[in-house]
Design an enzyme around this catalytic site. Structure first.
Site, short mmCIF file in Angstrom:
data_model
loop_
_atom_site.label_atom_id
_atom_site.label_comp_id
_atom_site.label_asym_id
_atom_site.label_seq_id
_atom_site.Cartn_x
_atom_site.Cartn_y
_atom_site.Cartn_z
N ASP A 51 3.14 12.49 15.83
CA ASP A 51 3.59 12.72 14.46
C ASP A 51 2.39 13.06 13.56
OD1 ASP A 51 5.34 12.97 12.34
OD2 ASP A 51 5.40 10.82 11.90
N LEU B 190 0.81 -1.21 0.00
CA LEU B 190 0.00 0.00 0.00
C LEU B 190 0.85 1.27 0.00
CD1 LEU B 190 -2.77 -1.01 2.57
CD2 LEU B 190 -2.99 -0.84 0.09
N GLY B 191 2.00 1.20 0.63
CA GLY B 191 2.84 2.39 0.66
C GLY B 191 3.95 2.27 1.69
N GLY C 243 6.05 4.65 4.44
CA GLY C 243 5.95 5.94 5.11
C GLY C 243 6.72 5.99 6.39
N VAL D 3 3.67 -0.66 4.54
CA VAL D 3 2.31 -1.10 4.80
C VAL D 3 1.81 -1.92 3.62
CG1 VAL D 3 -0.04 -0.40 5.39
CG2 VAL D 3 1.90 0.97 6.18
N LYS E 2 1.43 -3.43 8.87
CA LYS E 2 2.57 -2.53 8.83
C LYS E 2 3.80 -3.26 9.39
CE LYS E 2 2.09 1.64 10.40
NZ LYS E 2 1.89 2.72 11.39
#
Length: 435
Positions: free
Chosen positions: A201, A84-85, A87, A92, A109
């Site tokens: 964050d 999914l990505g 980061g 993830v 994750k």
């Protein structure tokens, strides 16, 4: 004392300078403005440990494990489908139950591999367990966790959508949409603070927006409660981090409030000084934590007040402002009330004026009666006989004509009433002869 805004601007301008330029600027600042230099230095201590900061900023592409791909692999009872990505905290993936007993979309994750070497995995799982205790519609739910090839992973709710930065890039959000999303973000942060957890964050990339415009917080800073060494440890984004975070201090709810203020600036840039949003941005991003909102609830309520056209808490003592907000909430009834009030004021003013006029005329009449009576009494006492009526009337007419307090139209009525019958007949004859 130097203003907080000035210190912040100087700090962020230094980030764009190389080491030589930064050293020269700080040297000049120390000589010319020592007080400002001393206030600025705590914000720059983070730079002394840049090698560790870069590691724990979680730039996953620089890791030796960046090329690891778990696509189509089975991890415990979960089947990884696709990435999914990448980061803040790691990579993830989308996943589902491997046994297919439950049709449930999940997100897994995998935390940065180097984190396991710096932090004990038990500590990381303890932090993940804290997140699992969160249950709020604006927070991505944590279901499970585990260890795979010495790499910690966390199983979370899958959110079918884009992060806030991507959504803003794809289409223009109107002001109400931005404010409603921001309220949802505040609501999620509010829940975490009630559970004793700080996000640590907050930024647009860590807020997912689904197809129904519901916001979900992700990527909590899992290192926030882990005991620090003498070297500061960060998991933050400089653009949204609070001054105390940049100085390597422990995060607190006030740190999230500062980040929310910076997020609001990102959503609403270039606000005029007199706008409600500008007031809220300024309050939330004070450099001194105690000068910010006391809690996220106050911040959220002020945003809701903007949406509902109520006065924000920071301006409730401004009479014209609160009146304007009342008119904006109820334009029709406020207009009618204003018209009724204006009509009442005009009517009252007319009554007062009329009463004053009547009182004045009464006072003049009483004075005239007194003067005529006195004149007749004095004339009788001196001559021993009454003064002729025509003489009294003539004197009275003169007094009326010479009195500046009597209005002109009243003088005319009084003089006409005092004419003797012979005078009236003479006047009438003159009128007929003219015809």
């Amino acid at each position: 004392m130097t203003s907080a805004v000035g210190i912040t601007e100087i700090y962020y301008s230094l980030l764009d300078l190389d080491d030589k330029q930064k050293h020269r600027y700080l040297h000049q600042l120390q000589e010319q403005k020592p007080t400002l230099y001393r206030e600025l230095m705590p914000l720059l201590t983070v730079e002394e440990n840049s090698h560790l900061t870069e590691l724990l900023n979680f730039n996953i592409c620089s890791s030796g494990n960046a090329n690891v791909d778990y696509t189509n692999q089975r991890i415990d009872k979960y089947l990884i489908t696709h990435e999914l990505g990448r980061g803040g905290m790691g990579v993830v993936y989308a996943a589902c139950r491997a046994d297919r007993r439950f049709e449930q979309k999940l997100a897994i994750k995998f935390l940065h591999h180097d984190m396991a070497r710096i932090f004990d995995e038990t500590m990381l799982f303890a932090e993940a367990q804290l997140l699992a205790n969160l249950n709020h519609p604006n927070i991505a739910k944590v279901f499970d966790g585990g260890l795979h090839q010495k790499q910690v992973y966390i199983v979370m709710e899958y959110v079918d959508g884009r992060n806030l930065a991507e959504l803003s890039a794809e289409r223009t959000l109107n002001d109400d949409e931005k404010l409603r999303l921001f309220c949802q973000i505040c609501s999620g942060v509010e829940h975490t603070h009630q559970k004793g957890i700080v996000h640590g964050d907050l930024k647009p990339e860590n807020v997912l927006i689904d197809s129904e415009m519901h916001a979900k917080l992700i990527d909590f800073n899992l290192t926030q409660k882990i005991e620090r060494t003498t070297t500061p440890i960060f998991a933050l984004s400089k653009q949204y981090a609070s001054p105390e975070q940049l100085a390597g201090e422990e995060v607190s709810p006030a740190s999230d409030i500062f980040s929310l203020g910076e997020l609001l600036k990102w959503l609403f840039p270039n606000q005029s000084e007199g706008s409600d949003i500008r007031y809220i941005q300024h309050k939330a991003t004070q450099l001194v934590p105690s000068k910010r909102y006391l809690n996220v609830v106050q911040l959220r309520i002020d945003i809701e007040n903007i949406l509902s056209k109520h006065p924000i808490s920071l301006r409730q003592k401004e009479i014209l402002y609160t009146s304007r907000r009342l008119f904006q909430r109820h334009p029709t009834s406020s207009s009618l009330a204003a018209l009724l009030l204006l009509g009442g004021m005009i009517f009252s003013s007319a009554l007062v004026g009329k009463n004053q006029q009547l009182a004045k005329e009464k006072r003049i009449a009483e004075n005239l009666v007194f003067e005529v009576t006195s004149m007749m009494f004095d004339a009788k006492s001196e001559a021993g006989q009454a003064m002729p009526v025509n003489v009294v009337l003539d004197l009275t007419r003169r007094r009326i004509l010479s009195n500046p307090e009597i209005p002109k139209h009243i003088k005319q009525k009084m003089l006409l009433a005092m004419l003797t019958p012979s005078e009236r007949t003479s006047d009438n004859q003159q009128v007929k002869s003219q015809h």
